[in-house]
Scaffold this active site. Structure first.
Site, short mmCIF file in Angstrom:
data_model
loop_
_atom_site.label_atom_id
_atom_site.label_comp_id
_atom_site.label_asym_id
_atom_site.label_seq_id
_atom_site.Cartn_x
_atom_site.Cartn_y
_atom_site.Cartn_z
N ASP A 16 18.37 -16.11 29.58
CA ASP A 16 18.95 -17.42 29.28
C ASP A 16 18.34 -18.53 30.13
O ASP A 16 17.91 -19.55 29.61
CB ASP A 16 20.47 -17.41 29.52
CG ASP A 16 21.22 -16.59 28.48
OD1 ASP A 16 20.67 -15.54 28.05
OD2 ASP A 16 22.33 -16.99 28.11
N ARG A 96 31.08 -19.43 41.64
CA ARG A 96 30.55 -20.68 41.08
C ARG A 96 30.55 -21.84 42.05
O ARG A 96 29.56 -22.57 42.16
CB ARG A 96 31.29 -21.06 39.78
CG ARG A 96 31.26 -19.98 38.71
CD ARG A 96 29.91 -19.37 38.56
NE ARG A 96 29.87 -18.34 37.54
CZ ARG A 96 28.84 -17.53 37.35
NH1 ARG A 96 27.78 -17.63 38.12
NH2 ARG A 96 28.88 -16.63 36.42
N ASP A 125 32.67 -21.03 33.20
CA ASP A 125 31.71 -21.26 34.27
C ASP A 125 31.15 -22.68 34.28
O ASP A 125 30.93 -23.26 35.33
CB ASP A 125 30.60 -20.21 34.21
CG ASP A 125 31.10 -18.84 34.64
OD1 ASP A 125 31.99 -18.79 35.52
OD2 ASP A 125 30.62 -17.82 34.11
N SER A 179 26.59 -9.75 27.98
CA SER A 179 26.59 -10.87 28.92
C SER A 179 27.21 -10.36 30.21
O SER A 179 28.38 -9.97 30.25
CB SER A 179 27.42 -12.03 28.35
OG SER A 179 27.65 -12.97 29.37
#
Ligand code: ARG
Length: 403
Positions: A16, A96, A125, A179
């Site tokens: 990605d 994060r 996210d 994922s």
């Protein structure tokens, strides 16, 4: 489109973000700096450097954040015994804000006016990255390619990769991968067959824990030492935060501890199903509750439990760098002053059970609670008055109801 001078991209080196890197260079025609955080995801990070070099990135940052991750993010969260919706140990949520903090730091250092991330428009996210950037430096713009380009699915993403000759990794079975988000605290797996919550997760979904059924038939006994709410040693051996969590991950994964198959409510408004593996974190949650059970006052412990769901939701929703989270953190940290001592646990086929606890700051009094004769003056008649007064309103209520 606004003119951007320089972008710092949160870059994993995976499919990605490799596509995003290419897309940013083409779309904005400016320098892109890549930032790859080592959070203990257990992956080689050098391929990230090679991939970035391949598309002409000059400034490539690969930074080991493992100690900072565990000491400044995971441990403070653990002091609260934080669980989202009663079960999720927040392994992705807590990483994060740390990544965002370093994105902002590098952006300032290199004079970039924007940061970019590879989170999609449907997930949590993106919210966590961007709220953190907002809170740390409102002058920095955020670019979220998944919300801007016209790639609409993973299938289209694979087509784009093929067209631009970006190598597509496949899993061991030769299929497109799930994922996955991994770090020292957890591995989270979403997508593909897991999108149907009625489907049982196949065994190969689990990456870092054995099936409890296949775990050793003999239990393993371990002792964890705590100081002021934080774990500091395993079996008497002092360790740094990241080393300690790594050690417990090894033990937990051997004993099949910390697997979770969960349907959760995303902040953005949809339900999603994921598989989580949090071996060391699950052991630490049990152990921390164990040491708190003898060192915290009842009202203090209950107050912590009341605010915990709100604190967990703040982290889940991306409000780590927000005044309300910092306020609750101050309360939680204050409560931990005497949360020191040792907890012994038995690891056995998926469970981490506390089997003993001891502390120099214990509030537990065997002499007070004993069924035998005690030296501490405790007048049993006091209990009679205590119950009589607590029952006063219940007797009035029952009489009125005609019982
Ligand atoms: N649903 C989890 C959360 O919001 C994990 C998200 C990232 N995981 C992933 N497999 N992409 O915290």
């Amino acid at each position: 489109m606004t003119k951007i001078e320089k972008i710092v991209l949160s870059y994993s080196g995976g499919l990605d973000t490799s596509i995003i890197l290419k897309w940013l260079q083409e779309t904005y025609g400016c320098e892109v700096v890549t930032f790859t955080a080592d959070l203990g995801q257990g992956e080689e990070l050098e391929p990230a450097r090679a991939n970035a070099e391949m598309v002409g990135v000059k400034d490539i940052r690969i930074v080991d954040l493992r100690e900072e991750f565990v000491s400044d993010f995971v441990f403070p969260m653990l002091r609260a015994n934080a669980l989202y919706e009663g079960q999720y140990l927040l392994g992705s949520s807590i990483a994060r804000p740390l990544i965002a903090k370093h994105l902002v730091g590098i952006a300032r250092e290199v004079g970039a006016d924007a940061v970019a991330h590879g989170a999609t428009g449907k997930g949590n996210d993106q919210i966590r990255f961007e709220l953190a950037v907002n809170a740390l430096d409102p002058s920095i713009k955020v670019i979220a390619p998944w919300r801007q380009w016209n790639i609409r699915s993973r299938t289209q993403l694979l087509d784009y990769a093929e067209k631009h000759r970006i190598p597509v990794p496949s899993d061991k079975r030769g299929e497109a991968p799930f994922s996955i988000d991994a770090n020292l605290l957890h591995t989270s797996t979403e997508g593909k067959i897991l999108e149907n919550p009625a489907e049982v997760a196949p065994d190969h979904v689990y990456q870092r824990t054995v099936d409890p059924v296949d775990a050793p038939d003999t239990p393993e006994i371990i002792t964890i030492g705590f100081e002021r709410g934080d774990p500091v040693s395993v079996n008497g051996k002092s360790m740094t935060p990241a080393a300690l969590l790594t050690e417990l991950n090894g033990l937990g994964s051997r004993h099949g501890i910390g697997r979770l198959d969960l349907v959760e409510n995303r902040f953005i408004g949809m339900k999603s199903r994921g598989i989580y593996e949090t071996p060391g974190g699950t052991i630490l949650l049990s152990a921390h509750r164990g040491i708190e059970s003898i060192t915290l006052d009842r009202a203090a412990a209950h107050l912590k439990d009341e605010i915990m769901p709100r604190y967990a939701e703040m982290i889940y929703n991306g409000f780590w760098f927000a005044p309300e989270r910092e306020m609750l953190q101050a309360l939680i940290d204050h409560s931990q002053a005497f949360v020191s001592g040792e907890v012994t646990l038995r690891l056995y086929k998926g469970s981490a059970s506390v089997i003993s606890r001891a502390s120099p700051c214990s509030l537990y009094s065997a002499d007070l609670v004993t069924f035998e004769e005690s030296t501490i003056a405790f007048d049993h008649h006091d209990a009679e008055g205590f119950i009589r007064l607590n029952g006063l309103r219940l007797r009035s209520w029952a009489a009125r109801n005609g019982r």
